[in-house]
Design an enzyme around this catalytic site. Structure first.
Site, short mmCIF file in Angstrom:
data_model
loop_
_atom_site.label_atom_id
_atom_site.label_comp_id
_atom_site.label_asym_id
_atom_site.label_seq_id
_atom_site.Cartn_x
_atom_site.Cartn_y
_atom_site.Cartn_z
N GLU A 4 0.99 -1.09 0.01
CA GLU A 4 0.04 -0.05 0.03
C GLU A 4 0.91 1.22 0.06
O GLU A 4 0.72 2.25 0.76
CB GLU A 4 -1.03 0.18 1.11
CG GLU A 4 -1.96 -1.28 1.07
CD GLU A 4 -2.96 -1.13 2.41
OE1 GLU A 4 -2.83 -0.71 3.26
OE2 GLU A 4 -3.88 -1.79 1.99
N ASP A 43 -8.54 -8.82 4.20
CA ASP A 43 -8.10 -7.86 5.21
C ASP A 43 -9.31 -7.84 6.09
O ASP A 43 -10.29 -6.80 6.11
CB ASP A 43 -8.31 -6.67 4.36
CG ASP A 43 -7.68 -5.19 5.21
OD1 ASP A 43 -6.92 -5.69 6.30
OD2 ASP A 43 -7.86 -4.34 4.70
N GLU A 89 -12.63 -2.33 12.02
CA GLU A 89 -12.71 -1.57 10.82
C GLU A 89 -13.71 -1.91 9.93
O GLU A 89 -14.59 -0.97 9.02
CB GLU A 89 -11.20 -1.89 9.98
CG GLU A 89 -11.37 -0.96 8.74
CD GLU A 89 -9.85 -1.31 7.97
OE1 GLU A 89 -9.01 -1.88 8.70
OE2 GLU A 89 -9.60 -0.81 6.76
#
Ligand code: GCV
Length: 663
Positions: free
Chosen positions: A271, A350, A378
Site C-alpha cells: 500500500e 483484510d 474496521e
C-alpha cells in the site's frame, strides 16, 4: 479527556466472608513490578471490600498465620507462569519471576471478583503464546488510522505524551496478560520516521519504563526507508554494505537509549510503503538485514505479510489479492534469521466479517510466525455496531491446517507447538483511543479483554470470557449478565447476517469502510471484487479460476475447491455461483441473502429491546453511551438490509419467497 478504569474499575462489592478474612499481604515490594502487583492487590481489596490488608515484609511469619497472601519463589516454574494455592488458610502465589507474580495477582483479583472460594484454591497457569501484543495504528499528529474511539493517548502534535492514562493502560494490558505493544502506525511517515532518533529517546524511555514495570515490552513500527528519509543515505538497499552498517549503528543507538525496547514491526512494499522490492531484493533480504543489526540487543523484527498488488485490472481473472501473501512469502520459508517473525493476518484479504484462514498458516514450516487479528472493528461496525469478535478468533485458532499429524491448528502453530518455535504468538490491531471509556462502544472493551485472555489461554471459551468481562465491568446482577451475554454472543452472527453474504466481503464504502456500498469496490482498482451479474455472484478461486483453493493442504484444498463440499459461509469467497444454486443448508443463494438480511435486523431489534430493559441497572453514563450506539445500529442494519436485498433483487429478478418488502 478523563478516563474510566474499564474492567479494573473494582466497582462491585465482594461479599464473600473468606475474602474479607484476608488481613495481611507478605511481600518484598522493592522490585518495581512487585510494587505494582502489591499496590494493585491493595487497591482491589480497598475498593471492592473496604478493607486494607497490612503489608508485611517478613515472610517467615506467614507459617503461623491464616488469612494472608504471600509470594513464593518457585524456580521450576516458567517465567510468566504462576501457581496460586491455599495452604493452611493462606493464599500462596508461587512463580519464578516478578512477571509471574504480577500475573498471579491479576488472576487472584479475577477470582475475587468471581467470588471463587479460597478454600482448596489451586490454579496453575502459564501463557500458551509467548508473544501477546497490541498493534496501535496511532499517528504522531494524534489521529489513529482506523481508530473509532477518539484520538491517540500516545501522541499529539508530533510529540509523545507520557500521562497518567498510560499507567492505567499498562494495568489493563497486564491484567489480561498482554506483554508487548507497538505504539505507532505501521504506515510510518513524517515525524514517526524520527522515532529512532534522539528527538524522541527521552520520552520513549519513560514510556518503556512504565511498560516494563507491568511486564510489557515497547515496540516501534519502523520506516524501511529510514536511512533515505532521514536524509543520511541515498539508498535503503538491504544488500548494500553502507546501508547495513547504517542500521547496525542505528540499532546500537536505539537499543542503548531505550531500555526494554522489544524490537520493530515493519510493513514493507505494501500500500505504497517502501521496501526491498525497490532494489530488486526479497523480503528475506530486508528483514534479515534489520534482524542482524538488532540481534546483539535481543531485538525482534516482526515483518508483516500483508503484501499485495493493489492495482488489479477488473478484466484480469487470474490475479488474486487473496493469493499474494502466500505467493510473496512461501518461497522464502526457512531463509529468515532466528529473530525475525512473520506476522500474518488471520485471513488472506483484510479483516472481513468472514474469511478463510490465511493459507500461509500450515504452509510455512521453518519460519517464526505470528497471527494478526483486528479488534479495531474496521470492517465490522467500527465500534458503533456491537461485534464481539472472540468467537471468530476461536474459530481461526482451532482451524486444522494439516501441517502435521498432531498439533496442527493455527493455535498450535502460533503457540510454537507445531514447529517447536519460541518466537511466535498473536497480535491485535488495537481498538483503544482517548475516549473516556477507551473503546468508543463500551461493549467493544470485551474484545480487548478477550483478546489478551485468549492469547494467554486459548482454551477459555468465548462465552466464559464474555461472562467474566461483564461481571468484572458491570458487577453481578443476573439480568445485566444475561442480557449483555445474549447481546455479545449474538453480535458477530447478527453483523454477518446483514453484511456481505456467504464470505464474499467488501460491500462497504471504499476508503472509510463504513456502511453498505455493494459496488463500491467492484469499480475500484484494488482487486477486491464480488463479480455479481444477473446470473450469479462470487469469485472463482477453484482450480478453474485463480487456483487459490489449492494453496491449502489436503483435505482443505479439495474441500474448498469443490462447491459441493465448500462450507456455505465461504461459498462465494471460493466460487462464482448462480443465484438459484442450492446451499448445503437447503436454501438457494438468493433466498439465503434475503433471509439472513431480514433475520439479522430482527436479531438487532431483539438485542436493542433487551438492552433497553437495563436502564437503571448500568452506570448511567455507560448506559446512555451504549443506547445511542444501539439506536444507530438499529437504523444502520436496516440500511444494510435494504441496500443488499434490493441490489440482488434487481440484479437477479428473483422475488423473495416470503414476499417481504424489498425496494
Ligand atoms: C495500516 C488495510 C487498512 C489500512 C491498513 C492496512 C494494513 O488496508 O484499511 O488502513 O494500514 O490494512 O494492515 O497495513
Amino acid at each position: 479527556m478523563g478516563f474510566e478504569q474499564a474492567w479494573l474499575s473494582y466497582r462491585m462489592n465482594v461479599e464473600a466472608g473468606e475474602w474479607k478474612g484476608i488481613s495481611k499481604i507478605y511481600a518484598d515490594s522493592r522490585n518495581p513490578i512487585m510494587k505494582n502487583a502489591v499496590s494493585e492487590l491493595q487497591k482491589a481489596f480497598r475498593e471492592m471490600m473496604g478493607i486494607e490488608p497490612v503489608l508485611c515484609s517478613d515472610s517467615r511469619e506467614v507459617k503461623a498465620d491464616t488469612g494472608s497472601i504471600c509470594f513464593k519463589l518457585d524456580r521450576e516454574r516458567k517465567a510468566e507462569g504462576y501457581h496460586i494455592y491455599e495452604e493452611d488458610g493462606n493464599v500462596v502465589i508461587a512463580a519464578s519471576s516478578e512477571c509471574g507474580w504480577l500475573y498471579g495477582v491479576f488472576e487472584l483479583i479475577r477470582q475475587m471478583q468471581m467470588e471463587s472460594s479460597i478454600k482448596g484454591m489451586n490454579i496453575e497457569r502459564e501463557p500458551v503464546m509467548p508473544l501477546r501484543m497490541l498493534n496501535h495504528w496511532d499517528n504522531m499528529d494524534g489521529s489513529i488510522e482506523r481508530g473509532y474511539s477518539g484520538n491517540s493517548f500516545f501522541f499529539d502534535k508530533d510529540e509523545i505524551l507520557v500521562e497518567e492514562r498510560i499507567v492505567t493502560y499498562a494495568r489493563l494490558l497486564a491484567s489480561v496478560g498482554i506483554n508487548g505493544t507497538v505504539i505507532n502506525n505501521v504506515n510510518v511517515k513524517d515525524a514517526a520516521t524520527w522515532l529512532i532518533t534522539d528527538r524522541y529517546f527521552e520520552k520513549l524511555s519513560q514510556l518503556s519504563e512504565i511498560f516494563a514495570d507491568y511486564g510489557i515490552k515497547l515496540f516501534l513500527s519502523l520506516n524501511y526507508a529510514a536511512p533515505v528519509e532521514l536524509g543520511e543515505l541515498d539508498s535503503a538497499d538491504p544488500l548494500s554494505e553502507e546501508v547495513r552498517a547504517w542500521w547496525k549503528e542505528r540499532m546500537k543507538l536505539v537499543f542503548t537509549q531505550i531500555p526494554n525496547l522489544g524490537g520493530f514491526l515493519i510493513k514493507a512494499d505494501s500500500e505504497g510503503r517502501p521496501g526491498p522490492f525497490t532494489y530488486g531484493r526479497t523480503h528475506a533480504d530486508g528483514a534479515n538485514m534489520l534482524a542482524e543489526a538488532a540481534e546483539p540487543y535481543g531485538g525482534l523484527i516482526i515483518w508483516r505479510c500483508f503484501v499485495y498488488n493493489c492495482k488489479q485490472d477488473w478484466r484480469d481473472y487470474k490475479t488474486d489479492r487473496a493469493r499474494s501473501g502466500y505467493d510473496n512469502f512461501i518461497e522464502l520459508d526457512g531463509t529468515f534469521r532466528d529473530n525475525v517473525i512473520l506476522q500474518i493476518k488471520n485471513g488472506p484479504m483484510d479483516f472481513q466479517v468472514r474469511e478463510p484462514v490465511h493459507p500461509l498458516f500450515g504452509a510455512l514450516k521453518a519460519t517464526n510466525q505470528m497471527l494478526e487479528v483486528q479488534i479495531a472493528q474496521e470492517y465490522t461496525g467500527q465500534q458503533r455496531h456491537v461485534c464481539y469478535l472472540i468467537p471468530m478468533f476461536k474459530e481461526i485458532l482451532s482451524f486444522h491446517t494439516y501441517a502435521a499429524e498432531v498439533n496442527d491448528t493455527v493455535e498450535d502453530i502460533v503457540s510454537g507447538k507445531t514447529f517447536k518455535q519460541t518466537k511466535c504468538g498473536m497480535a491485535a490491531v488495537a481498538n483503544t483511543g482517548n475516549d473516556e471509556n477507551w473503546t468508543g462502544h463500551d461493549l467493544a472493551a470485551a474484545n480487548l479483554y478477550g483478546f489478551g485472555r485468549l492469547a494467554f489461554d486459548p482454551s477459555v471459551t468465548a462465552e466464559e470470557l464474555a461472562g467474566e468481562w461483564i461481571i468484572r465491568t458491570f458487577g453481578k446482577d443476573k439480568e445485566v449478565r444475561e442480557t449483555l451475554l445474549f447481546i455479545l454472543m449474538n453480535s458477530w452472527r447478527a453483523y454477518e447476517m446483514y453484511n456481505a453474504p456467504l464470505g464474499i466481503g467488501w460491500m462497504v464504502n471504499p476508503s472509510y469502510h463504513y456502511g453498505p456500498s455493494v459496488d463500491g469496490y467492484e469499480y475500484d482498482r484494488w482487486g477486491t471484487y464480488h463479480r455479481a451479474d444477473h446470473i450469479g455472484i462470487g469469485v472463482d478461486r477453484s482450480h478453474h479460476g485463480t487456483g487459490y483453493a489449492g494453496l491449502y493442504r489436503e483435505p482443505n484444498a479439495s474441500m474448498y475447491d469443490n462447491p459441493e463440499s465448500c462450507p456455505d459461509e465461504l461459498l462465494l469467497f471460493f466460487h462464482h455461483m448462480p443465484y438459484d444454486h442450492r446451499l448445503r443448508s437447503g436454501k438457494t443463494v438468493i433466498q439465503h441473502i434475503y433471509d439472513t438480511h431480514f433475520e439479522g435486523v430482527e436479531l438487532v431489534d431483539e438485542m436493542v429491546k433487551r438492552f433497553e430493559g437495563l436502564e437503571g441497572k448500568l452506570p448511567d453514563k455507560a448506559y446512555r453511551r451504549m443506547l445511542e450506539r444501539f439506536h444507530h445500529q438499529k437504523e444502520h442494519s436496516r440500511e444494510w438490509r435494504d441496500q443488499i436485498n434490493s441490489y440482488f433483487y434487481r440484479k437477479s429478478g428473483i422475488a423473495d419467497e416470503k414476499g417481504r418488502k424489498i425496494y
